[in-house]
Design an enzyme around this catalytic site. Structure first.
Site, PDB file in Angstrom:
ATOM      1  N   CYS A  24       0.541 -44.468   7.594  1.00 20.74           N
ATOM      2  CA  CYS A  24      -0.562 -44.389   6.648  1.00 20.74           C
ATOM      3  C   CYS A  24      -1.412 -45.652   6.763  1.00 20.74           C
ATOM      4  O   CYS A  24      -0.879 -46.763   6.824  1.00 20.74           O
ATOM      5  CB  CYS A  24      -0.030 -44.267   5.221  1.00 20.74           C
ATOM      6  SG  CYS A  24       1.158 -42.919   5.004  1.00 20.74           S
ATOM      7  N   SER A  44       5.371 -45.900   7.537  1.00 22.36           N
ATOM      8  CA  SER A  44       4.723 -47.210   7.563  1.00 22.36           C
ATOM      9  C   SER A  44       3.417 -47.044   6.814  1.00 22.36           C
ATOM     10  O   SER A  44       2.778 -45.991   6.885  1.00 22.36           O
ATOM     11  CB  SER A  44       4.411 -47.644   8.998  1.00 22.36           C
ATOM     12  OG  SER A  44       5.586 -47.724   9.759  1.00 22.36           O
ATOM     13  N   CYS A  45       3.010 -48.058   6.085  1.00 24.12           N
ATOM     14  CA  CYS A  45       1.729 -48.020   5.371  1.00 24.12           C
ATOM     15  C   CYS A  45       1.110 -49.405   5.478  1.00 24.12           C
ATOM     16  O   CYS A  45       1.725 -50.389   5.048  1.00 24.12           O
ATOM     17  CB  CYS A  45       1.935 -47.622   3.914  1.00 24.12           C
ATOM     18  SG  CYS A  45       0.378 -47.368   3.020  1.00 24.12           S
ATOM     19  N   VAL A  46      -0.061 -49.466   6.066  1.00 25.61           N
ATOM     20  CA  VAL A  46      -0.715 -50.748   6.272  1.00 25.61           C
ATOM     21  C   VAL A  46      -2.169 -50.684   5.822  1.00 25.61           C
ATOM     22  O   VAL A  46      -2.786 -49.623   5.811  1.00 25.61           O
ATOM     23  CB  VAL A  46      -0.662 -51.182   7.764  1.00 25.61           C
ATOM     24  CG1 VAL A  46       0.778 -51.368   8.215  1.00 25.61           C
ATOM     25  CG2 VAL A  46      -1.359 -50.171   8.657  1.00 25.61           C
TER      26      VAL A  46
END
Length: 127
Positions: free
Chosen positions: A77, A103-105
Site C-alpha cells: 500500500c 507493507s504500507c509506505v
C-alpha cells in the site's frame, strides 16, 4: 508460462504494463489507483472514497480470475500522506478480512496525484 489479465471492469493501464499477470498459482496485480473504470476519471476526493475505489478495482481484477479478496496473500500500500493511515485502514480492513501480509509506505507522489495505490499478490489455489 505467463498470462496477462485484462478486464474492462478495472481501469486500463496508464503505462506500459498489464493489470495483472498470472505466473503459476499466483496472480500479481499492478498497483491500482482510484480511477473509475467506467469513464477513466478520478472522481473520489477524500482518502476513504479513493480507497473504496481502489478496493473495487482490485476486486474486479481478482474476479476476472474467479477469486476474491480472501485469496490475497500480500499487499503493498502506498499513501501520499501517512496522516491518512487510520482512515485508509478503516476501508482496507473491510475488504481484507483475512489480514494478508502487508507493507504500507508513504511516498512523495502517486500517479495522477491520487492519495493511495495498492498492489496485491494472490494465490489461485492450483487453478
Amino acid at each position: 508460462m505467463l498470462r496477462t489479465i485484462a478486464t474492462d471492469k478495472a481501469p486500463a493501464a496508464i503505462g506500459p504494463y498489464s493489470q495483472a499477470v498470472i505466473a503459476g498459482d499466483f496472480l500479481f496485480a499492478s498497483g491500482q489507483i482510484p480511477i473509475n473504470p467506467a469513464n477513466g476519471a478520478i472522481e473520489a476526493e477524500g482518502i476513504e472514497e479513493q480507497a473504496e475505489q481502489v478496493m473495487k478495482n482490485i476486486g474486479a481484477i481478482l474476479n476476472e480470475e474467479g477469486i476474491g479478496y480472501e485469496a490475497v496473500v500480500k499487499t503493498t500500500c502506498f499513501l501520499a500522506d501517512m496522516g491518512d493511515f487510520g482512515a485508509f485502514n478503516g476501508v482496507y480492513e473491510k475488504y481484507f478480512t483475512q489480514k494478508p501480509a502487508r507493507s504500507c509506505v508513504a511516498v512523495k507522489q502517486l500517479p495522477k496525484d491520487v492519495l493511495c495505490e495498492v498492489e496485491v499478490i494472490a494465490y489461485r489455489g492450483g487453478k
